[in-house]
Scaffold this motif. Structure first.
Motif, short mmCIF file in Angstrom:
data_model
loop_
_atom_site.label_atom_id
_atom_site.label_comp_id
_atom_site.label_asym_id
_atom_site.label_seq_id
_atom_site.Cartn_x
_atom_site.Cartn_y
_atom_site.Cartn_z
N LYS A 20 0.57 8.50 -0.17
CA LYS A 20 0.22 8.29 0.86
C LYS A 20 0.48 10.56 0.42
O LYS A 20 1.07 10.64 0.19
N CYS A 23 4.67 10.27 2.69
CA CYS A 23 5.58 9.14 2.48
C CYS A 23 5.25 8.75 0.27
O CYS A 23 4.31 8.73 0.42
N CYS A 25 4.18 5.90 -0.09
CA CYS A 25 3.78 4.92 -0.39
C CYS A 25 2.27 4.52 -0.54
O CYS A 25 1.77 5.98 -0.96
N THR A 37 4.10 0.51 3.98
CA THR A 37 4.46 1.84 4.97
C THR A 37 5.48 1.37 4.72
O THR A 37 6.50 1.16 4.07
N CYS A 38 6.45 2.49 5.42
CA CYS A 38 8.13 2.99 5.76
C CYS A 38 8.14 3.08 6.40
O CYS A 38 7.14 3.81 7.14
N CYS A 41 5.89 6.33 7.44
CA CYS A 41 4.10 6.39 7.47
C CYS A 41 3.99 5.25 9.22
O CYS A 41 3.04 5.23 9.68
#
Ligand SMILES: [Zn+2]
Lengths: 475, 400
Positions: A20, A23, A25, A37-38, A41
């Protein structure tokens, strides 16, 4: 008064980066919801966006490929609005200082002439989450999938140079070819990796006044782009004819009903400089490095094909139209197949066969080596054109080499003079009236006799040799 | 004096070993410690537990320090309210405190209780995992009873972080250089303007401090800071806009507080949840930020332009003098529990210029005494002069 349309496009293109934009991901929206996701994000408190170098590089390459000038300084802004698909209340975008400006694309206009359409700017932007609306029991519920939140996008904004649905469609087609060439994006309206809005207004023909524009969204194919814009032009013309004013708003294209439908008024939020993502400073050295990394673009490549391979202009344009096609063509030529033979067979046989089977170069079973093997035999007169067509069709169905297919199905061309002479002799005996016509100078007769000989050989005879023998015998 | 300074500053062991063994750090609830409640003093984050450590927490632990939590802080760190933090220090439950300094909160809290505080140059300490309001204004600050170990801690905390790209990437201040640094500060600038805003008693206390500094061999010089009255308004416009954006994420969708009331759509759910989440005066501050975002963006643009000019002015001044000094705070702290945004800005009038400009500042107790009240001595240095400022604090601490 006659009206003309003024059309500008805003096109979002998803970059095919591994991660992304802010980040690490995976940039993959097809996974199970909310898998990629993290804390960044999902915008957990304390998380700080970390701008991806790959996204910058791919955005810059795309901008260069679309003839834009990279700006030495660009920066991210916060586009502020509140919606459940936006996990932090603002979208990181470049409103004030875009990555690139002043590009263009050439299209072939309706009159066959080249027309240059200008690109005003290209900026980077993160995608938002995806909303999924469902019903639970009888209650409507909205679910949010954050896999798409933070996916790297660029937005391409054109100048209002486009005058017709046709030109809009050509622009999108050309744009798609260019970005696939650059290799930084899939650019598919159908798959949603390219999304476009059109801003449409009308004005009295020949004036340069700018009237209120209407934005049309939701066009999921190039044909929809043409249909939607065409429809919106007629709708506005009808309104104006009735004396109704055009109001600034957004409409959605409905491909089923074939019409545009007004959307609820759009809320335009402010754009505030983002204090967390550092400004992007591009040195001249880096910009030059990107220019070097840019692959050869179609127009340049076509010119090279004319010079290097002696293709006609038309053949060169055809062979350079798509990047994967041009690479396939060059791979075949590298196997010592004459370039014009390769271009001819790819254009007239291979591409139609692929279209018929709905295959692309990625999933097509005939690598350049296989086609080159077949064409080499044709060039050595080992098989004739008819047999080549047949073998090509069979290459799609089996893994055998062209050689094996030719042996197995007996496609090898008969060039043996004695055998062919006997064959011609029997054809002449069977067709005395045609022989007579030939001797009386009726040109058609020769073709007929050669055809008969070919038929007798079940297509395996070398037609050039037949003609020679026939001419000798009847001389 | 010089020998004392070198002993204390050289006591900082080489990096790589465990320079903070046996030291404990108290952190407020706005610093992420994995598995700890991290509510940052706001109901918006009710029940929120951090899923990862802030970078500085990792760094301090790696240096063998212990982290302890402080209960109680102002909402998202807005405005000085460090009573719980200083209590931890004064009771000896921690050696140092880490606190957000968005407009002077750490320095003012320290001045009230007669301890030291240090606000580093903006952009040299990672903000990752730090829950705040205005990224361009705030940074992680230190509170301590003595200044000796501050340089050592800064050496541990400062420096590039791959989780915070907004950090300064050049050479960091040399926090091990000790005594060599203190001698670099000779000329001290005193801005005329704030003195006129002080009461007679306060001005007298500050003048006595200046005499004392002069007697210690420092050259005290009057200077003029152009547009000094604009620092506060610039901070307020930009700070509130950034705060409004930063708080956009508290929407009740993914974590934190969501209203218990049944709402008919997401928009109402947002409004209700956010309305119930934030308290005063933060709510008023967020409204102000939203006003500039949505209704008066031109004012924000002007503020950003003026900020650049203010930074330039102050940096320029700091080429003529080595540091700028002033009291850290005015008179008695406001007792009123329901402070307004105006009250908070009044309270921070002397400190927020360091936040607007991102310059480092140190608060030194015991010099500006108005009777029993310690107003604190604030020393602001040029960008990246952090190590020099800390050395100065050490030498001045011996002057008390
Ligand atoms: Zn992520």
């Amino acid at each position: 008064m006659e009206q003309e349309a003024v059309i500008g496009l805003e096109i979002h293109v998803e970059l095919n980066c591994a991660t992304k934009m802010f980040c690490d991901c995976p940039n993959d929206t097809s996974d199970d919801p909310n898998r990629n996701t993290c804390p960044i994000c999902l915008w957990f408190p304390g998380a700080i966006p970390r701008f991806s170098a790959e996204a910058l590089e791919k955005a810059a390459l795309t901008a260069l490929g679309l003839n834009c000038t990279l700006q030495p300084l660009s920066a991210f802004d916060q586009k502020v609005y509140y919606y459940p698909d936006l996990p932090k209340g603002y979208q990181l975008s470049q409103a004030h200082l875009p990555l690139a400006r002043n590009g263009w694309l050439d299209i072939v206009g309706e009159n066959g002439q080249t027309k240059r359409l200008r690109i005003q700017k290209i900026h980077m932007e993160e995608d938002v989450a995806k909303l999924v609306h469902e019903t639970e029991e009888r209650t409507p519920i909205s679910l949010v999938d954050f896999n798409r939140a933070g996916v790297p996008l660029i937005e391409i904004v054109t100048e209002p140079d486009i005058k017709s649905p046709y030109e809009a469609m050509e622009f999108v087609r050309t744009l798609r070819t260019q970005i696939r060439y650059i290799g930084t994006a899939e650019g598919s309206l159908e798959a949603g990796t390219m999304r476009m809005d059109a801003n449409i207004s009308l004005r009295p023909k020949g004036t340069d006044q700018l009237n209120t524009k209407v934005e049309v969204k939701n066009m999921n194919s190039i044909r929809h782009v043409g249909d939607a814009i065409g429809h919106e032009i007629s709708r506005q013309a009808a309104e104006l004819a009735k004396g109704e004013p055009i109001v600034l708003h957004t409409r959605l294209w409905d491909p089923v009903k074939n019409e545009t439908v007004a959307m609820r008024g759009k809320f335009e939020g402010p754009c505030v400089p983002d204090p967390a993502v550092p400004p992007i400073v591009l040195t001249e050295a880096w910009r030059n490095e990107m220019q070097m990394k840019l692959p050869e673009m179609p127009s340049v490549k076509a010119e090279r094909f004319v010079g290097q391979y002696r293709l006609t202009r038309e053949e060169a344009l055809m062979m350079s139209a798509e990047r994967d096609l041009s690479e396939y063509f060059e791979a075949v030529v590298q196997q010592n197949v004459s370039p014009r033979t390769a271009a001819h067979w790819i254009a007239t046989q291979l591409l139609p066969a692929m279209r018929e089977r709905d295959q692309g170069f990625a999933d097509m079973p005939i690598p350049p080596m296989r086609l080159a093997g077949l064409l080499a035999m044709l060039e050595k007169d080992e098989i004739n054109a008819n047999a080549t067509r047949d073998v090509l069709a069979r290459l799609f169905e089996t893994e055998q080499s062209p050689d094996q297919i030719i042996e197995r199905y007996g496609f090898r061309q008969v060039s043996d003079t004695n055998a062919l002479a006997a064959l011609v002799e029997s054809v002449l005996e069977a067709n005395p009236s045609a022989v007579n016509d030939y001797r009386n100078g009726i040109a058609k007769a020769a073709g007929f006799l050669i055809g008969q000989a070919m038929q007798a050989s079940k297509g395996k005879a070398n037609p050039k040799r037949i003609k020679e023998i026939l001419t000798n015998k009847l001389a | 004096m010089e020998s004392d300074v070198s002993i204390h500053c050289n006591a900082c062991p080489a990096m790589g070993s465990a320079p903070l063994t046996g030291k404990s750090f108290a952190v407020q609830h706005n610093i992420s410690v994995r598995g700890w409640r991290t509510e940052a003093g706001t109901s918006a984050l009710k029940g929120f537990v951090a899923v990862e450590n802030a970078t500085i927490v990792d760094r301090l632990r790696k240096a063998d320090a212990t982290i302890v939590a402080i209960d109680g802080m102002s909402e998202l760190g807005f405005g000085p309210d460090g009573n719980a933090a200083t209590a931890v220090l004064l009771q000896g439950r921690a050696d140092m405190v880490l606190m957000t300094d968005m407009m002077g909160e750490a320095r003012i809290t320290a001045a009230r209780t007669g301890i030291f505080a240090f606000k580093p140059t903006h952009g040299i300490v990672s903000r990752y995992g730090w829950i705040g309001l205005a990224p361009s204004m705030e940074c992680c600050s230190l509170l301590a009873r003595t200044p000796q170990e501050m340089a050592c801690v800064m050496g541990v905390m400062a420096g590039e972080d791959e989780r915070d790209f907004s950090l300064y990437r050049g050479e960091m201040p040399d926090f091990t250089s000790g005594a060599r640094n203190a001698r670099l500060i000779r000329k001290i600038g005193v801005a005329r303007m704030p003195l006129s805003a002080l009461s007679k008693g306060e001005a007298g206390a500050f003048r006595k401090a200046l005499d004392r500094l002069g007697a210690m061999g420092l050259e005290v010089r009057d200077v003029d800071i152009a547009d000094q009255d604009l620092f506060s308004v610039v901070h307020r416009v930009i700070g509130s806009v950034e705060a409004s954006s930063s708080c956009g994420r508290y929407d009740g969708v993914r974590y934190g507080y969501r209203t218990a009331a049944s709402m008919k759509n997401w928009n109402d759910m947002y409004l209700q949840s956010r309305g119930e989440s934030f308290g005063m005066p933060l709510k008023a501050y967020l409204f102000q930020g939203a006003y500039f975002q949505f209704k008066n963006y031109a004012a924000f643009e002007n503020a950003a332009r003026i900020r650049a000019r203010l930074v330039h002015n102050l940096e320029d001044l700091l080429t003529q003098v080595d540091v700028l000094i002033s009291p850290t705070r005015r008179g008695a702290a406001l007792k009123c529990p329901n402070k307004t945004v105006d009250d908070i800005y009044d309270e921070c009038a002397l400190t927020l210029s360091a936040n607007v400009t991102g310059l480092p500042a140190v608060q030194i107790p015991g010099y500006v005494m108005d009777g029993d009240a310690d107003l604190g001595l604030q020393v602001i240095g040029p960008r990246l002069s952090d190590a020099r400022l800390l050395s100065l604090a050490v030498s001045l601490s011996h002057g008390t």
